[in-house]
Design a protein around this motif. Sequence first.
Motif, PDB file in Angstrom:
ATOM      1  N   LEU A 251       0.818  -1.209   0.000  1.00 52.03           N
ATOM      2  CA  LEU A 251       0.000   0.000   0.000  1.00 52.03           C
ATOM      3  C   LEU A 251       0.855   1.264   0.000  1.00 52.03           C
ATOM      4  CD1 LEU A 251      -2.797  -1.012   2.546  1.00 52.03           C
ATOM      5  CD2 LEU A 251      -2.955  -0.935   0.054  1.00 52.03           C
ATOM      6  N   PHE A 252       1.960   1.254   0.749  1.00 56.04           N
ATOM      7  CA  PHE A 252       2.833   2.427   0.809  1.00 56.04           C
ATOM      8  C   PHE A 252       3.518   2.664  -0.533  1.00 56.04           C
ATOM      9  CE2 PHE A 252       3.676   1.361   5.560  1.00 56.04           C
ATOM     10  CZ  PHE A 252       2.414   1.809   5.885  1.00 56.04           C
ATOM     11  N   GLN A 253       4.041   1.599  -1.112  1.00 54.17           N
ATOM     12  CA  GLN A 253       4.919   1.737  -2.277  1.00 54.17           C
ATOM     13  C   GLN A 253       4.193   1.713  -3.614  1.00 54.17           C
ATOM     14  OE1 GLN A 253       7.896  -1.342  -1.767  1.00 54.17           O
ATOM     15  NE2 GLN A 253       8.846  -0.328  -0.006  1.00 54.17           N
ATOM     16  N   GLN A 254       3.045   1.015  -3.687  1.00 54.04           N
ATOM     17  CA  GLN A 254       2.387   0.858  -4.982  1.00 54.04           C
ATOM     18  C   GLN A 254       1.015   1.510  -5.079  1.00 54.04           C
ATOM     19  OE1 GLN A 254       2.711  -3.006  -6.814  1.00 54.04           O
ATOM     20  NE2 GLN A 254       4.485  -3.580  -5.587  1.00 54.04           N
ATOM     21  N   ARG A 255       0.475   1.958  -3.960  1.00 58.16           N
ATOM     22  CA  ARG A 255      -0.824   2.625  -3.987  1.00 58.16           C
ATOM     23  C   ARG A 255      -0.756   4.031  -3.387  1.00 58.16           C
ATOM     24  NH1 ARG A 255      -1.475  -0.716  -7.122  1.00 58.16           N
ATOM     25  NH2 ARG A 255      -3.234  -2.150  -7.432  1.00 58.16           N
ATOM     26  N   GLY A 256       0.387   4.424  -2.883  1.00 61.70           N
ATOM     27  CA  GLY A 256       0.543   5.781  -2.359  1.00 61.70           C
ATOM     28  C   GLY A 256      -0.269   6.065  -1.113  1.00 61.70           C
ATOM     29  N   ILE A 257      -0.614   5.016  -0.351  1.00 61.29           N
ATOM     30  CA  ILE A 257      -1.385   5.205   0.870  1.00 61.29           C
ATOM     31  C   ILE A 257      -0.467   5.797   1.940  1.00 61.29           C
ATOM     32  CG2 ILE A 257      -2.777   4.086   2.645  1.00 61.29           C
ATOM     33  CD1 ILE A 257      -4.017   4.127  -0.183  1.00 61.29           C
ATOM     34  N   ASN A 258      -0.970   6.804   2.621  1.00 67.71           N
ATOM     35  CA  ASN A 258      -0.172   7.488   3.623  1.00 67.71           C
ATOM     36  C   ASN A 258       0.053   6.593   4.851  1.00 67.71           C
ATOM     37  OD1 ASN A 258      -0.130   9.381   6.202  1.00 67.71           O
ATOM     38  ND2 ASN A 258       0.688  10.566   4.495  1.00 67.71           N
ATOM     39  N   MET A 259       1.307   6.486   5.273  1.00 68.44           N
ATOM     40  CA  MET A 259       1.651   5.632   6.403  1.00 68.44           C
ATOM     41  C   MET A 259       0.954   6.084   7.677  1.00 68.44           C
ATOM     42  SD  MET A 259       5.339   5.185   8.231  1.00 68.44           S
ATOM     43  CE  MET A 259       5.131   6.745   9.104  1.00 68.44           C
ATOM     44  N   GLU A 260       0.965   7.393   7.929  1.00 65.60           N
ATOM     45  CA  GLU A 260       0.345   7.925   9.144  1.00 65.60           C
ATOM     46  C   GLU A 260      -1.151   7.644   9.172  1.00 65.60           C
ATOM     47  OE1 GLU A 260       2.512   9.587   7.307  1.00 65.60           O
ATOM     48  OE2 GLU A 260       4.211   9.940   8.670  1.00 65.60           O
ATOM     49  N   TRP A 261      -1.788   7.693   8.009  1.00 62.90           N
ATOM     50  CA  TRP A 261      -3.225   7.434   7.942  1.00 62.90           C
ATOM     51  C   TRP A 261      -3.539   5.990   8.320  1.00 62.90           C
ATOM     52  CZ3 TRP A 261      -6.398   4.160   5.068  1.00 62.90           C
ATOM     53  CH2 TRP A 261      -7.772   4.435   5.144  1.00 62.90           C
ATOM     54  N   ILE A 262      -2.733   5.047   7.814  1.00 58.89           N
ATOM     55  CA  ILE A 262      -2.919   3.631   8.160  1.00 58.89           C
ATOM     56  C   ILE A 262      -2.808   3.432   9.670  1.00 58.89           C
ATOM     57  CG2 ILE A 262      -1.723   1.401   8.124  1.00 58.89           C
ATOM     58  CD1 ILE A 262      -3.370   1.539   5.742  1.00 58.89           C
ATOM     59  N   ILE A 263      -1.830   4.101  10.269  1.00 61.80           N
ATOM     60  CA  ILE A 263      -1.631   3.974  11.717  1.00 61.80           C
ATOM     61  C   ILE A 263      -2.847   4.499  12.473  1.00 61.80           C
ATOM     62  CG2 ILE A 263      -0.249   4.783  13.680  1.00 61.80           C
ATOM     63  CD1 ILE A 263       2.157   4.852  11.762  1.00 61.80           C
ATOM     64  N   THR A 264      -3.332   5.663  12.085  1.00 66.61           N
ATOM     65  CA  THR A 264      -4.502   6.266  12.745  1.00 66.61           C
ATOM     66  C   THR A 264      -5.714   5.360  12.661  1.00 66.61           C
ATOM     67  OG1 THR A 264      -3.712   8.502  12.245  1.00 66.61           O
ATOM     68  CG2 THR A 264      -6.032   8.268  12.811  1.00 66.61           C
ATOM     69  N   ILE A 265      -6.022   4.888  11.453  1.00 70.00           N
ATOM     70  CA  ILE A 265      -7.198   4.043  11.235  1.00 70.00           C
ATOM     71  C   ILE A 265      -7.082   2.734  12.008  1.00 70.00           C
ATOM     72  CG2 ILE A 265      -8.384   2.642   9.493  1.00 70.00           C
ATOM     73  CD1 ILE A 265      -9.183   5.562   9.459  1.00 70.00           C
TER      74      ILE A 265
ATOM     75  N   ILE B 298       4.096   6.104  24.588  1.00 68.87           N
ATOM     76  CA  ILE B 298       5.488   5.662  24.471  1.00 68.87           C
ATOM     77  C   ILE B 298       5.580   4.194  24.071  1.00 68.87           C
ATOM     78  CG2 ILE B 298       7.680   5.426  25.716  1.00 68.87           C
ATOM     79  CD1 ILE B 298       6.903   7.736  27.447  1.00 68.87           C
ATOM     80  N   GLY B 299       4.550   3.418  24.391  1.00 66.26           N
ATOM     81  CA  GLY B 299       4.544   2.008  24.037  1.00 66.26           C
ATOM     82  C   GLY B 299       3.784   1.736  22.757  1.00 66.26           C
ATOM     83  N   MET B 300       2.463   1.844  22.825  1.00 68.38           N
ATOM     84  CA  MET B 300       1.603   1.490  21.701  1.00 68.38           C
ATOM     85  C   MET B 300       1.862   2.320  20.448  1.00 68.38           C
ATOM     86  SD  MET B 300      -0.762  -0.491  20.588  1.00 68.38           S
ATOM     87  CE  MET B 300      -1.412  -1.259  22.078  1.00 68.38           C
ATOM     88  N   LEU B 301       1.809   3.638  20.574  1.00 69.75           N
ATOM     89  CA  LEU B 301       1.981   4.508  19.413  1.00 69.75           C
ATOM     90  C   LEU B 301       3.396   4.396  18.854  1.00 69.75           C
ATOM     91  CD1 LEU B 301       0.849   6.566  17.486  1.00 69.75           C
ATOM     92  CD2 LEU B 301       1.330   8.370  19.164  1.00 69.75           C
ATOM     93  N   ALA B 302       4.378   4.330  19.742  1.00 65.56           N
ATOM     94  CA  ALA B 302       5.772   4.251  19.299  1.00 65.56           C
ATOM     95  C   ALA B 302       6.038   2.969  18.515  1.00 65.56           C
ATOM     96  CB  ALA B 302       6.710   4.343  20.503  1.00 65.56           C
ATOM     97  N   VAL B 303       5.528   1.831  19.002  1.00 67.24           N
ATOM     98  CA  VAL B 303       5.807   0.567  18.331  1.00 67.24           C
ATOM     99  C   VAL B 303       5.094   0.502  16.980  1.00 67.24           C
ATOM    100  CG1 VAL B 303       3.933  -0.904  19.224  1.00 67.24           C
ATOM    101  CG2 VAL B 303       6.194  -1.881  18.809  1.00 67.24           C
ATOM    102  N   GLN B 304       3.899   1.099  16.889  1.00 59.70           N
ATOM    103  CA  GLN B 304       3.183   1.123  15.618  1.00 59.70           C
ATOM    104  C   GLN B 304       3.904   2.018  14.608  1.00 59.70           C
ATOM    105  OE1 GLN B 304       0.207  -0.466  14.777  1.00 59.70           O
ATOM    106  NE2 GLN B 304       0.160  -1.548  16.729  1.00 59.70           N
ATOM    107  N   TYR B 305       4.264   3.215  15.060  1.00 57.73           N
ATOM    108  CA  TYR B 305       4.871   4.177  14.139  1.00 57.73           C
ATOM    109  C   TYR B 305       6.238   3.705  13.639  1.00 57.73           C
ATOM    110  CZ  TYR B 305       6.629   8.476  12.098  1.00 57.73           C
ATOM    111  OH  TYR B 305       7.155   9.386  11.222  1.00 57.73           O
ATOM    112  N   THR B 306       7.097   3.270  14.550  1.00 58.36           N
ATOM    113  CA  THR B 306       8.444   2.873  14.143  1.00 58.36           C
ATOM    114  C   THR B 306       8.409   1.653  13.218  1.00 58.36           C
ATOM    115  OG1 THR B 306       8.662   1.626  16.217  1.00 58.36           O
ATOM    116  CG2 THR B 306       9.607   3.849  16.150  1.00 58.36           C
ATOM    117  N   TYR B 307       7.497   0.709  13.487  1.00 57.24           N
ATOM    118  CA  TYR B 307       7.398  -0.490  12.651  1.00 57.24           C
ATOM    119  C   TYR B 307       6.968  -0.134  11.232  1.00 57.24           C
ATOM    120  CZ  TYR B 307       5.691  -4.974  10.859  1.00 57.24           C
ATOM    121  OH  TYR B 307       5.458  -6.082  10.091  1.00 57.24           O
ATOM    122  N   PHE B 308       5.923   0.659  11.100  1.00 58.18           N
ATOM    123  CA  PHE B 308       5.447   1.026   9.768  1.00 58.18           C
ATOM    124  C   PHE B 308       6.428   1.958   9.056  1.00 58.18           C
ATOM    125  CE2 PHE B 308       1.207  -0.418  11.234  1.00 58.18           C
ATOM    126  CZ  PHE B 308       0.900  -1.235  10.156  1.00 58.18           C
ATOM    127  N   ALA B 309       7.116   2.804   9.811  1.00 54.53           N
ATOM    128  CA  ALA B 309       8.137   3.661   9.207  1.00 54.53           C
ATOM    129  C   ALA B 309       9.290   2.822   8.671  1.00 54.53           C
ATOM    130  CB  ALA B 309       8.648   4.681  10.222  1.00 54.53           C
TER     131      ALA B 309
END
Length: 304
Positions: free
Chosen positions: A27-41, A81-92
Amino acid sequence: MNVLKGFCLAVLAALFWGVSGTLAQFLFQQRGINMEWIITIRLLISGICLLLYARWGDQVELFEIWKNTKDSIQLIVFSLIGMLAVQYTYFAAIKYSNAATATVLQYAGPVIIALYIAFKNRKIPALLEIAAIILALGGTFLLVTHGNISSLSISGGALFFGLASAVALAIYTLQPEKLLSKYKSSLVIGWGMLCAGIVFSFVKTPWDIQGVWDMQTFGYTAFIVIFGTLIAFYFYLSSVQIIGGQKTSLLASIEPLSATILAVLWLNVSYSVMDWVGSICIISTLFLLSMKRKKVTPIEEHIN
């Protein structure tokens, strides 16, 4: 029959996590879906659904955790520091490299946990833990440099977020220990996800939708949220209840393998012999650490 069911549930949970990481890369590389949006949803929908399960499945009072000031503060810290950080760093890490590399690097997290516990208890790590540390360091070195210390085989961003993901996983696992010993995991993780999703909505609102949306995009996004989060979480917890946390966590090592194999076969990610050797070294640390561990605490009920 129950044991077989537990094994199957653990394997399916790991597969769903591995597949969802690879779908996110697509989704990130071939559909241009925003990483931050996926995390939020993912955080918002999963948080709401887990809280509904906590209320009607586990029969708990949803706001009991907020009635204690100390517990409320710990929950907020875990959420950010736990939940949001692990989601963001993994998808990044996926965004800057690929699902295979990101997932394998994140699995250095248990070694960081072992080091922290040894430091906290002021004890020299046991031989198995030392072996796991050496394997993790060696595997990361091979994965990152392919054996050539003068150059990186992945980008600086991928390396930073991959290692940050391992640290975030360690924090995510250790920080909510007291909360998880006092409240149902569905309640703690549900509120952790929902709060993290609400905070991250100020970074990327759920209605700011970008990218190319076709049947694949809808289907893969739904899989990441439903199968890669909700069902995987439920299957993992059910497996822990049936066969115990130690066996379940070992079976979860299928996650980086499934993410790697799928990324190589489907997305044509280039994975050299050095990458495979490094990945196996990192994943094998789980087996070494599990040989020493006598019991598994509720915090090891893990979501990726």
